[in-house]
Design a protein around this motif. Structure first.
Motif, PDB file in Angstrom:
ATOM      1  N   MET A 171     -31.159 -39.227 -38.864  1.00  0.00           N
ATOM      2  CA  MET A 171     -29.742 -39.065 -38.545  1.00  0.00           C
ATOM      3  C   MET A 171     -29.595 -38.224 -37.284  1.00  0.00           C
ATOM      4  N   ASN A 172     -28.757 -38.683 -36.364  1.00  0.00           N
ATOM      5  CA  ASN A 172     -28.402 -37.940 -35.156  1.00  0.00           C
ATOM      6  C   ASN A 172     -26.885 -37.807 -35.101  1.00  0.00           C
ATOM      7  N   ALA A 173     -26.415 -36.597 -34.760  1.00  0.00           N
ATOM      8  CA  ALA A 173     -24.974 -36.358 -34.693  1.00  0.00           C
ATOM      9  C   ALA A 173     -24.649 -35.559 -33.439  1.00  0.00           C
ATOM     10  N   ILE A 228     -16.638 -36.924 -33.450  1.00  0.00           N
ATOM     11  CA  ILE A 228     -18.006 -36.666 -33.934  1.00  0.00           C
ATOM     12  C   ILE A 228     -18.684 -38.019 -34.098  1.00  0.00           C
ATOM     13  N   LYS A 229     -19.797 -38.199 -33.409  1.00  0.00           N
ATOM     14  CA  LYS A 229     -20.542 -39.466 -33.444  1.00  0.00           C
ATOM     15  C   LYS A 229     -21.802 -39.275 -34.277  1.00  0.00           C
ATOM     16  N   ASP A 282      -9.041 -43.106 -39.346  1.00  0.00           N
ATOM     17  CA  ASP A 282     -10.141 -43.872 -39.932  1.00  0.00           C
ATOM     18  C   ASP A 282     -11.306 -43.957 -38.947  1.00  0.00           C
ATOM     19  N   PRO A 283     -12.536 -43.791 -39.433  1.00  0.00           N
ATOM     20  CA  PRO A 283     -13.689 -43.834 -38.516  1.00  0.00           C
ATOM     21  C   PRO A 283     -13.948 -45.244 -37.993  1.00  0.00           C
ATOM     22  N   LYS A 284     -14.568 -45.303 -36.825  1.00  0.00           N
ATOM     23  CA  LYS A 284     -14.987 -46.569 -36.217  1.00  0.00           C
ATOM     24  C   LYS A 284     -16.472 -46.775 -36.521  1.00  0.00           C
ATOM     25  N   THR A 304     -23.695 -46.766 -36.653  1.00  0.00           N
ATOM     26  CA  THR A 304     -23.068 -45.722 -35.862  1.00  0.00           C
ATOM     27  C   THR A 304     -21.625 -45.547 -36.320  1.00  0.00           C
ATOM     28  N   ILE A 305     -21.268 -44.303 -36.674  1.00  0.00           N
ATOM     29  CA  ILE A 305     -19.924 -43.987 -37.152  1.00  0.00           C
ATOM     30  C   ILE A 305     -19.303 -42.952 -36.221  1.00  0.00           C
TER      31      ILE A 305
END
Length: 605
Positions: free
Chosen positions: A303-305, A320-321, A348-350, A367-368
């Protein structure tokens, strides 16, 4: 001087273009039978020389290299192009059984060296059926004149790469046709994968036949279908048999009527129905001790953020990606929860997915992007983001973390603490521009006598009395409603049915459009959203287990609970299963609406 530079640049460009188009490839059969000859070819699409091939210790060179050359030309849009192809061919024979590698060869084109691809060749043992004649592909064929298609001469195997897995752990199922005959399939019916979610491996449209030794016989084989399955429940699950309609061309015996009949063979097409054997898979439940952030991910993930900025102004977006990458049930992963401060407006997230399904399993990334807008200035903290999964290698739960993120929000333009009021004031000021000048009235003037006193009159009293009475009446009428509206959880519970009906209307539109995957997705969203609102549990924390436990607490009938669970399982299965009929989708839509109606009558708050 300029002309020389131009000519030199043009020559260099031509040489680079030619070098970029040069292809030097090696080719040979993937599998051969011991004792048979085969061709090893090296092909280059330009004038070439000085071919160098590595030693071939596992093969006997019977002939070669023999060289052949061909030319081709074409005329397109007034331009003529030509190409020269040179092929170097070796005739080889294997020395022993096994799998052997042929190293890349080199060749020179215009003074530059080019390297071919390497090859791997599998040498199979001779066929046990010595009485059968070898076909051109090396597989033995039945004796001439035989019309009986034997079960060991034509069959389909269902190959399961792992029969002992955990819930949500993917495994590959392959349907492969084995044949000693010249045959083709006219009808294919693969089994239903009940209890599994399926993701099909994309195979080439043009099926590639190979050669494989099985039980001492050398068969022509072709892969018909490959699917990655994810078991949705524990226990012993069975994959039923498939059914395949084949047409086999066999040579028939006929009475010789003249000397010329010996030169011609007679063939007949024979139909045969083939069924693959069913297979059983043992599915183990996931171990106890699931982390709070576990939502069903099984496999191996990273996981990368990142956050777009740690210093923003009020009313500016914060992004926040989050990117989850790995192997496993990537497509089924739920979005990790990101908790923004209470004063943030959340959207709402993409979500974007990049998934590849191969014979090795499913891999890819999800990817969120989470969006929120702070409305007030100050210092805030976004808690750490957690994502847990069950690692199939270490057979343990692992938790990945990112953050926490500290965010400094500065005062925005104008009054950042109340941006809506500020904007409203500006709009009002624009609205009354041009109306602040009052003109004298010169026509239809009506004068009021100073003896007409409004103060203390009956109308004056009514103006005070009527609003007071209405205030008291409305206070008692809406007092209960105001009290209930202050309870956010109660408001969500009461509006649960309304929101579910709205989502089901969207599902009805998708049903009419025959958009299968989106329809089941919308029905799932309606069910999970209804349960979240009705039970006052965040949707990210909902699982089938805790939903069932909560419904039992509210006294919901067991048959209604089972009906809800069946609808959830059907939707999750149908999203990735083969196409369903429109009747099945209609029935599911009616069952969902009926189940929500029954639940609404049962749970009353």
């Amino acid at each position: 001087m300029r002309k020389l530079v131009f000519l030199f640049s043009l020559l260099l460009f031509v040489l680079v273009s030619e070098a970029a188009d040069i292809k030097f490839t090696a080719s040979a059969p993937n599998a051969i039978v011991m004792g048979e000859q085969f061709r090893l070819s090296f092909t280059v699409n330009a004038e070439a020389k000085d071919l160098r091939v590595q030693e071939l210790p596992d093969f006997e060179v019977l002939m070669g290299p023999s060289q052949s050359k061909s030319y081709s030309s074409s005329w397109v849009n007034g331009q003529s192009t030509s190409e020269t192809t040179i092929t170097f061919t070796y005739i080889l024979m294997p020395k022993k059984v096994g799998t052997f590698n042929i190293a890349p060869a080199t060749i020179k084109v215009n003074g530059a060296n080019y390297v071919s691809n390497a090859l791997s060749i599998k040498v199979l043992p001779p066929d046990k059926a010595s009485a059968g004649a070898s076909s051109s592909e090396g597989a033995s064929s039945p004796q001439p004149g035989s019309q009986a298609i034997t079960s060991d001469g034509l069959f389909v195997k269902m190959l399961v790469d792992d029969r002992n897995v955990y819930e949500q752990q993917g495994f590959v199922v392959t349907f492969k046709l084995y044949s000693l005959y010249d045959c083709g399939l006219t009808g294919v019916k693969f089994p239903e994968f009940e209890g599994f979610l399926a993701q099909e491996v994309e195979l080439p449209e043009q099926k590639q036949w190979g050669l494989e030794n099985y039980n001492g016989r050398n068969y022509r084989t072709v892969v018909l279908k490959q699917t990655v399955l994810y078991p949705q429940r524990s226990g012993k699950l069975t994959i039923p048999a498939g059914k395949f309609d084949a047409v086999v061309r066999v040579r028939t015996q006929q009475k010789v009527r003249s000397i010329f009949d010996d030169f011609f063979d007679s063939y007949q097409d024979v139909k045969k129905v083939i069924t693959s054997s069913p297979a059983s898979v043992t599915v183990k439940p996931l171990p106890a001790g699931k982390p709070a952030s576990f939502s069903g991910a099984v496999g191996n993930f990273t996981m990368n953020a990142s956050i777009n900025s740690d210093r923003v102004k009020a009313n500016e977006a914060v992004t926040i990606k989050l990117k989850l990458t790995g192997n496993g049930n990537v497509k089924l992963i739920k979005n990790p929860e990101v908790v923004f401060p209470n004063d943030f407006e959340i959207y709402d997230p993409k979500v974007e997915t990049d998934i590849k399904t191969t014979a090795a399993g499913v891999s890819g990334s999800k990817t969120i992007e989470y969006y929120a807008i702070p409305r007030y200035a100050g210092d805030f903290e976004i808690p750490a983001i957690e994502f847990s999964y069950f690692d199939t290698k270490s057979l343990s739960y692992k938790t990945l973390k990112a953050g926490p993120y500290k965010l400094h929000v500065e005062k925005g333009d104008g009054n950042a603490a109340s941006p809506v009021i500020n904007n409203f004031g500006e709009k009002e000021s624009l609205k009354y521009i041009g109306q602040d000048i009052r003109y004298l009235k010169i026509n239809d003037v009506r004068f009021v006598s100073k003896d007409d006193v409004f103060f203390g009159s009956f109308i004056y009293v009514l103006c005070y009395l009527i609003p007071s009475i209405l205030f008291v009446v409305f206070f008692f009428i809406y007092r209960k409603q105001v009290k209930e509206n202050a309870n956010i959880a109660l408001v969500r519970t009461k509006k649960a049915n309304k929101m579910a009906v709205k989502r089901l209307k969207n599902a009805g539109k998708l049903l009419k459009a025959n958009d299968k995957e989106a329809f089941y997705e919308e029905v799932l969203r309606a069910l999970w959203g209804y349960l979240s609102d009705k039970l006052n549990i965040p949707q990210s924390n909902l699982t089938k287990d805790n939903v069932e436990a909560e419904l039992i607490k509210y006294g919901v009938d067991e048959s209604l609970i089972n009906e809800f669970m069946r609808i959830l399982n059907t939707c999750e299965f149908a999203r990735y299963a083969p196409a369903q009929s429109s009747d099945a989708m209609d029935n599911l839509y009616e069952l969902t609406a009926d189940a929500i109606g029954k639940m609404e009558n049962t749970i009353k708050k």
